[in-house]
Design an enzyme around this catalytic site. Structure first.
Site, PDB file in Angstrom:
ATOM      1  N   GLY A   1      -5.512  -3.960   7.478  1.00  0.00           N
ATOM      2  CA  GLY A   1      -6.817  -3.575   6.775  1.00  0.00           C
ATOM      3  C   GLY A   1      -7.277  -3.722   8.337  1.00  0.00           C
TER       4      GLY A   1
ATOM      5  N   GLY B   1      -0.773  -2.023   6.404  1.00  0.00           N
ATOM      6  CA  GLY B   1      -0.415  -2.836   7.401  1.00  0.00           C
ATOM      7  C   GLY B   1      -2.489  -3.658   7.142  1.00  0.00           C
TER       8      GLY B   1
ATOM      9  N   THR C   1       0.687  -1.053  -0.025  1.00  0.00           N
ATOM     10  CA  THR C   1      -0.310   0.197   0.140  1.00  0.00           C
ATOM     11  C   THR C   1       1.278   0.999  -0.020  1.00  0.00           C
ATOM     12  OG1 THR C   1      -1.739  -1.267   1.375  1.00  0.00           O
ATOM     13  CG2 THR C   1      -1.484   1.260   1.212  1.00  0.00           C
TER      14      THR C   1
ATOM     15  N   ARG D   1     -13.855  -6.979  -1.365  1.00  0.00           N
ATOM     16  CA  ARG D   1     -13.048  -6.515  -0.164  1.00  0.00           C
ATOM     17  C   ARG D   1     -12.506  -5.273   0.076  1.00  0.00           C
ATOM     18  NH1 ARG D   1      -8.039  -5.309   1.667  1.00  0.00           N
ATOM     19  NH2 ARG D   1      -7.723  -5.986   3.904  1.00  0.00           N
ATOM     20  N   ILE D   2     -13.464  -4.381   2.050  1.00  0.00           N
ATOM     21  CA  ILE D   2     -12.685  -3.006   0.960  1.00  0.00           C
ATOM     22  C   ILE D   2     -12.104  -3.450   2.933  1.00  0.00           C
ATOM     23  CG2 ILE D   2     -13.669  -0.400   2.175  1.00  0.00           C
ATOM     24  CD1 ILE D   2     -15.975  -0.651   0.449  1.00  0.00           C
ATOM     25  N   GLY D   3     -10.649  -3.019   2.330  1.00  0.00           N
ATOM     26  CA  GLY D   3      -9.636  -2.513   3.251  1.00  0.00           C
ATOM     27  C   GLY D   3     -10.064  -0.823   4.627  1.00  0.00           C
ATOM     28  N   ASP D   4      -8.864  -0.915   5.225  1.00  0.00           N
ATOM     29  CA  ASP D   4      -8.474   0.157   5.990  1.00  0.00           C
ATOM     30  C   ASP D   4      -8.186   1.931   4.938  1.00  0.00           C
ATOM     31  OD1 ASP D   4      -5.880  -1.468   5.925  1.00  0.00           O
ATOM     32  OD2 ASP D   4      -5.868   1.213   6.448  1.00  0.00           O
TER      33      ASP D   4
END
Lengths: 327, 319
Positions: free
Chosen positions: B240, B238, B187, B215-218
């Site tokens: 998520g 890192g 990232t 999927r959605i992460g941070d």
């Protein structure tokens, strides 16, 4: 330990001219949901189960803007979102762009428990099929009510009066001669704005907090728009200290990380629950309009809003119960 | 008060044995992007422009997990996400589920500036990209041979985990991934502050190898992977799910606001106390021109510079 407490909401920012009959329907529904939550708490269900149960009930009733009765996108379809968080362990699940799952909050719970992720959206969320089953599917039509089809029409007309890409809250002064009702939420005249996101927060008898929020989003929203409801820390948050669910102008809630903020001022500033709620509503919303409900691990319950009206109800173990719309 | 800038290319289990062919091009990109950012700050570009510019460069580099070079979903596709935020106005924009947009970070800025919303995702975000006329390319542009191999290895490791429920083979499977090294990371993000204390942050990612579609992460979540206000700007990286839960980026700012901690104290607290070990890293700058880069993982690709001439670049903890 202060016993259990529960609060529910059906959105903030209510048209002051809302027909009395509709107000009564809202109060009846809030009371019914509160009672469902109360009896679940009395039978010692954990907080996370209770918030899911109550929000499912709100989703299945067409009155508020979640599940059946969700606001429509500019294309006339329904795209729902929801999130849930267990303060005990800070586990969370969220979904966006749900079109055929009957209960988005339960799908959010499945994301939390049955997927390696915390947040699934659009086709990925729709396709989550745990081997254990348990996801009830319906046609997108199920969610669309006649009333909302009419509202979408009004919203589209209101938008053409204004402009396509507005910066929220700017420009209305100049347009007020054209707009009949100067009260507005999220850039829409309040009579058209569909505020009625639903949410529930619970602390159970063992001091575990949980929160859940579910919504159809903004009437006439662009397809693909994500609001605050599924965002952990914005629309929904729970930790060891408290559980919070927000509603109102999504963009203001996201910028203010509103739900996390209640917990943060309690943790880092040592405020009590009601103080924290008041502080956050006053200091963290900038120009935005919103409301929130919260419970603490000590069994306290609190709410706050800076707009006209919030559909809400709350109850505590010692017998306190309140259902209201206005201040 | 001087300007300051920091950027990252992901935090995680970066093996100290990372082969030079993986290390050197990344270090070169970090250095080049830092220079681009420094030059932009020196020519008085706004921090918002600077972070966008730097993250675009990082997205264009196939060695990091953002834009071209994004890791693949379980279906072998790319789904990119990005987020940008201006500290002074707290205006922000975010996108998820992009499949053809060359620079997701620039689309997130357009969401911020040209729509009444903050966050657009999947088909709606792609449609908005078409409408705005941003550069798009065929999906194959984003997929690198290296990432096809990474997905294959991740799937094999998963299959092993599913087939054997006993702990021993599981551990072996994990080791395989670790031996492969840097598959889960990359990232990218950048934070900047100018001489007037204006702050901005930007983060962009392809997400997680073998992630579920949707999927959605941070990264795109304001307060989790990305946050800026009038005190500081933060970009996190890192695992998520852990970062989301700990609202890592907002908590740095909240600790400064509510507890009066300094930037370094606040980031140290979040990295040591809030995010579980092995899950998070971040870069941050304050309105006063301070800069910090911290992580609780094995390493983090990172670089920073300040106006008074301080500059640092690294991967593993500095001694």
């Amino acid at each position: 330990m202060g016993g259990w407490a529960i609060a529910v909401h059906g959105g903030a920012g209510v048209d002051p001219n809302l027909p009395l009959e509709r107000q009564e329907q809202a109060k009846v529904l809030l009371t019914r949901c509160l009672n469902i939550g109360i009896s679940a708490l009395r039978s010692s269900l954990p907080a996370i189960d209770v918030v899911e149960l109550v929000v499912r009930e709100l989703e299945s009733d067409p009155l508020f803007n979640s599940g059946r009765g969700s606001a429509l996108t500019e294309k006339g379809t329904v795209e729902m979102e929801a999130s849930i968080m267990d303060g005990h362990g800070r586990r969370c699940g969220a979904v966006s762009g749900v079109t055929t799952v009957k209960s988005p909050v339960s799908l959010a719970r499945l994301v939390m428990e049955k997927s390696p992720h915390s947040y699934l959206a659009f086709s990925g969320a729709e396709e989550l099929r745990p081997p254990t089953g348990g996801v009830e599917m319906v046609d997108n039509e199920y969610f669309i009510t006649e009333e909302n089809v009419g509202m979408l029409q009004l919203a589209k007309e209101a938008n053409t009066i204004l402009f396509d890409y507005r910066i929220p809250t700017v420009g209305f002064d100049k347009c007020s001669a054209v707009v009949e009702n100067p009260l507005q939420m999220n850039g829409l005249p309040i009579s058209v704005y569909a505020p009625e996101t639903v949410g529930c927060v619970v602390v159970d008898g063992e001091g575990r907090c949980a929160a859940a929020t579910s919504t159809g989003g903004l009437m006439n929203k662009m397809s693909g728009r994500i609001g605050d409801s599924p965002l952990i820390g914005a629309g929904t948050y729970a930790c060891e200290v408290c559980g919070v669910s927000c509603t109102g102008e999504g963009e203001a809630i996201i910028r203010g990380t509103l739900a996390r903020e209640v917990a943060a001022v309690m943790e880092y500033k040592g405020l009590g629950l009601q103080e924290a709620v008041d502080y956050v509503v006053k200091e963290r919303l900038d120009q935005g309009k919103a409301g929130l409900i919260a419970v603490s691990r000590n069994g306290e319950v609190a709410y706050g809003f800076n707009c006209i009206g919030m559909f809400r109800g709350c109850a505590t173990q010692d017998g306190f119960m309140e259902v209201g719309i206005w201040e | 008060m001087g300007w300051a800038i920091a950027l990252h290319g992901g935090a995680g289990d970066i093996p100290v044995t990372l082969p030079p062919e993986r290390r050197v091009p990344r270090e070169a990109t970090l250095r080049r992007c830092l220079d681009i950012g420094v030059a932009a700050l020196q020519s008085k570009r706004s921090p918002l422009d600077v972070v966008e510019l730097v993250v675009r460069e990082l997205e264009n580099c196939p060695h990091f997990n953002a834009g071209r070079g994004s890791v693949l979903t379980s279906d072998g596709t790319v789904e990119m996400e990005a987020c940008i935020m201006d500290g002074k106005t707290k205006k922000c924009g975010a996108v998820s589920g992009l499949t053809t947009v060359v620079n997701p970070i620039s689309l997130s800025r357009l969401v911020m500036e040209k729509t009444p919303h903050i966050y657009l995702a999947f088909d709606g975000a792609e449609a908005f990209a078409r409408e705005q006329g941003v550069e798009t390319l065929d999906r194959s542009h984003f997929i690198t041979a290296e990432n096809i191999e990474r997905l294959k290895q991740a799937k094999e490791a998963n299959r092993v985990q599913l087939d054997y429920t006993l702990p021993t083979p599981k551990e072996q499977a994990k080791e395989t991934i670790v031996a492969e090294g840097d598959s889960q990371i990359g990232t990218v993000g950048c934070v900047a502050v100018d001489n007037n204390g204006n702050l901005a942050t930007a983060t962009s990612t392809g997400g997680l190898v073998n992630k579920m579609v949707g999927r959605i992460g941070d990264t795109p979540i304001i307060g989790a992977g990305t946050y800026a206000n009038s005190l500081c700007a933060v970009s996190a990286t890192g695992k998520g799910e852990a970062i989301m839960r700990a609202t890592v980026a907002r908590d740095v700012a909240a600790l400064m606001e509510y507890k009066g901690l300094s930037l370094k104290e606040a980031t140290a607290y979040v990295i040591e106390e809030c995010a579980p070990k092995g899950t998070a890293g971040l870069v941050a700058v304050s309105a006063k021109g301070e800069v910090t880069m911290q992580f609780n993982t094995t390493g983090m690709f990172r670089a920073c510079a300040t106006e008074d001439g301080y500059s640092e670049m690294g991967i593993w903890p500095s001694v």
